[in-house]
Design an enzyme around this catalytic site. Structure first.
Site, short mmCIF file in Angstrom:
data_model
loop_
_atom_site.label_atom_id
_atom_site.label_comp_id
_atom_site.label_asym_id
_atom_site.label_seq_id
_atom_site.Cartn_x
_atom_site.Cartn_y
_atom_site.Cartn_z
N ASP A 112 0.91 -10.42 -3.52
CA ASP A 112 1.24 -9.00 -3.65
C ASP A 112 0.60 -8.39 -4.89
O ASP A 112 0.04 -7.30 -4.86
CB ASP A 112 2.76 -8.82 -3.74
CG ASP A 112 3.47 -9.11 -2.45
OD1 ASP A 112 2.97 -8.72 -1.39
OD2 ASP A 112 4.55 -9.73 -2.50
N SER A 113 0.72 -9.10 -6.00
CA SER A 113 0.27 -8.55 -7.28
C SER A 113 -1.24 -8.36 -7.33
O SER A 113 -1.74 -7.33 -7.81
CB SER A 113 0.72 -9.45 -8.42
OG SER A 113 2.13 -9.52 -8.48
#
Length: 402
Positions: free
Chosen positions: A173-174
Site C-alpha cells: 500500500d505504502s
C-alpha cells in the site's frame, strides 16, 4: 516555508492505507486535503487493533500515519443531500482521490466518465487492487493479495525451499501510494497548463509487477526464483553472519570491485588474482563454492571488523536490522525520517513520515489525524451552508458534526 501544493484542494474518498496514504503525501506537500468518510467512520480506523495497538480517539497510531494533516467531513453518501454536498466540494477541488471499486463509483456517479463530463477540471485519481480492466477488476484487493500474492513477490522473495512470505501490513500500500501521488502531481501540471484534468490509474498489482521488474525480465532468460542465499546470483550481493552472530549485507555491482572485495574484505588475495573467481561471470558460476569460502572467513571476525574492512574498501554494506531498530537509528532521526508525535491524548510515539522533502527536512503537523467529522461544520460553512442547514443535516443523519 511554502510548499509546492499549497492552494491545491483534494477530496479524499479512500479507505484503509493505499488511498489515504496517497492523500497524506499530498497533504504533507501542502495540499488542503479533506477526508470524506461515513458518519460511522471508515473501516481503517480499527486496523490498529489487528497489530496490537490502540484504536481510540486519543491514540490511533496506525490510522494516524496515513491520515495526519487532513481535515475530515463525515457524509452519508446514500442520501441525496450527502451527494449534493460532495458534488459542491468537487466543483471547488483540484483533485479527487478514491479507492472505491469501479462498480461502487458508478453507482455513486463518481466514475471518471460521469465526473469528467461534469467537472472536466478535476484530476481524477484511482487506486485499486487489480486494475480497471480484465477479469479481476472488481475483486476486493488488499496489498496482501494484489501486491504480494498475485505479483509473485510472496513466493519469489523468500529464501528458497521455505513457505511464502507472511507480509507485513501496508507494505505494498505504502509504495503504491508514492506512485499515485507522483501521478497526481503530473496530472496537476496538465491541469495548470490546459485547465483540464485527467484520469490517473494505479493498482496494487501494477505496483507489485513494477517492483519485480528485474525478476520478470531475468526469469525470461532462465533465471530462477526463489533463490537461496547459499546460491545467489553473485556471492558479493548476499548476507553473511560474523563470529558474534550478527548479520551484514554486502553489495558489489561494479566488476572492477570484485578483486578488491576478495582481497580487502574476504582476505583472500589468491582469489583476487584468480580469473576463476574475480569477475561476475565466474562468481555466478561458482557462487555456492564462494559463499562457503566467505562464510568460513567471516566466521573468524566480528561484525565490527567486517564493517571496518568494507568501509576501507568503499564497498556498499549495511547491518541487517529489524524495523523496530529504526526508531533509535541515528540516520533516520538525523534526516527526520522518523519523528516524535504527540497524540491527541498526550501519548508520545515515534512515527514515520512521507519520504519526499522540499527545501527543508523539518516535519510540519498542521492537523492531528482527524476524528470522524471533526471538521464537518467548518467545511460546510466554507461551502456556504447555513448553521440551520448543518444542524438539520446532522440531526437527520446526512452528516456527522462535532
Amino acid at each position: 516555508m511554502s510548499k509546492p501544493l499549497e492552494g491545491v484542494k483534494v477530496v479524499d474518498l479512500t479507505y484503509y492505507v493505499a488511498g489515504p496514504g496517497t492523500a497524506r503525501i499530498l497533504a504533507d506537500w501542502g495540499a488542503d486535503v479533506i477526508k470524506v468518510e461515513p458518519p460511522a467512520g471508515e473501516p481503517g480506523r480499527t486496523t490498529s487493533l489487528t497489530l496490537g495497538m490502540p484504536a481510540t480517539d486519543e491514540i490511533n497510531p496506525y490510522f494516524g500515519v496515513y491520515n495526519t494533516n487532513k481535515r475530515d467531513i463525515a457524509l452519508n453518501l446514500k442520501t441525496d443531500e450527502g451527494k449534493e454536498i460532495l458534488d459542491k466540494m468537487l466543483a471547488q477541488a483540484n483533485v479527487f482521490v478514491t479507492s472505491f471499486r469501479p462498480g461502487a463509483l458508478k453507482r455513486l456517479g463518481l466514475d471518471y466518465e460521469t465526473m469528467h463530463a461534469k467537472h472536466p477540471h478535476i484530476v481524477w485519481a484511482s487506486i485499486n487492487g487489480f486494475g480497471d480492466y480484465g477479469p479481476d477488476k472488481d475483486n476486493a484487493g488488499f496489498d496482501t493479495v494484489a501486491y504480494w500474492a498475485k505479483s509473485g513477490a510472496m513466493l519469489d522473495l523468500v529464501e528458497a525451499n521455505t513457505s511464502p512470505i507472511n507480509p507485513t501490513l501496508a507494505y505494498g500500500d505504502s509504495v503504491t501510494a508514492c506512485s499515485l501521488s507522483g501521478g497526481i502531481a503530473a496530472g496537476l501540471y496538465k491541469q495548470l497548463k490546459t485547465g483540464e484534468g485527467c484520469q490517473v490509474l494505479v493498482s496494487l498489482y501494477a505496483q507489485g509487477l513494477w517492483n519485480l521488474s528485474s525478476v520478470i525480465a531475468s526469469a525470461q532468460f532462465g533465471d530462477t526464483y526463489p533463490k537461496s542465499r547459499l546460491t545467489p546470483n553473485t556471492p558479493m550481493v548476499n548476507s553473511y553472519k560474523t563470529s558474534d552472530g550478527k548479520w551484514t549485507f554486502t553489495s558489489v555491482f561494479d566488476d572492477r570491485l570484485y578483486p578488491v572485495y576478495l582481497e580487502k574484505v574476504v582476505g583472500r588475495p589468491d582469489l583476487a588474482a584468480d580469473e576463476r573467481y574475480n569477475n561476475p561471470v565466474a562468481a555466478k558460476e561458482r557462487a555456492a563454492e564462494m559463499v562457503k569460502i566467505f562464510e568460513a572467513e567471516f566466521a573468524k571476525i566480528t561484525q565490527e571488523e567486517l564493517i571496518n574492512r568494507l568501509k576501507a574498501a568503499d564497498i556498499a554494506y549495511e547491518k541487517i536490522n529489524h524495523a523496530a531498530d529504526a526508531v533509535t537509528d541515528p540516520q533516520a532521526l538525523a534526516n527526520k525520517y522518523i519523528v516524535e508525535y504527540t497524540h491527541r491524548g498526550g501519548q508520545k510515539t515515534m512515527t514515520t513520515v512521507p519520504p519526499v522533502k522540499f527545501d527543508t527536512i523539518d516535519v510540519d503537523f498542521r492537523y492531528d489525524y482527524p476524528l470522524v467529522g471533526e471538521h464537518t461544520v467548518e467545511i460546510l460553512k466554507e461551502l456556504g451552508y447555513s448553521d440551520e442547514q448543518i444542524k438539520n443535516w446532522s440531526e437527520s443523519g446526512v452528516c456527522k458534526a462535532r
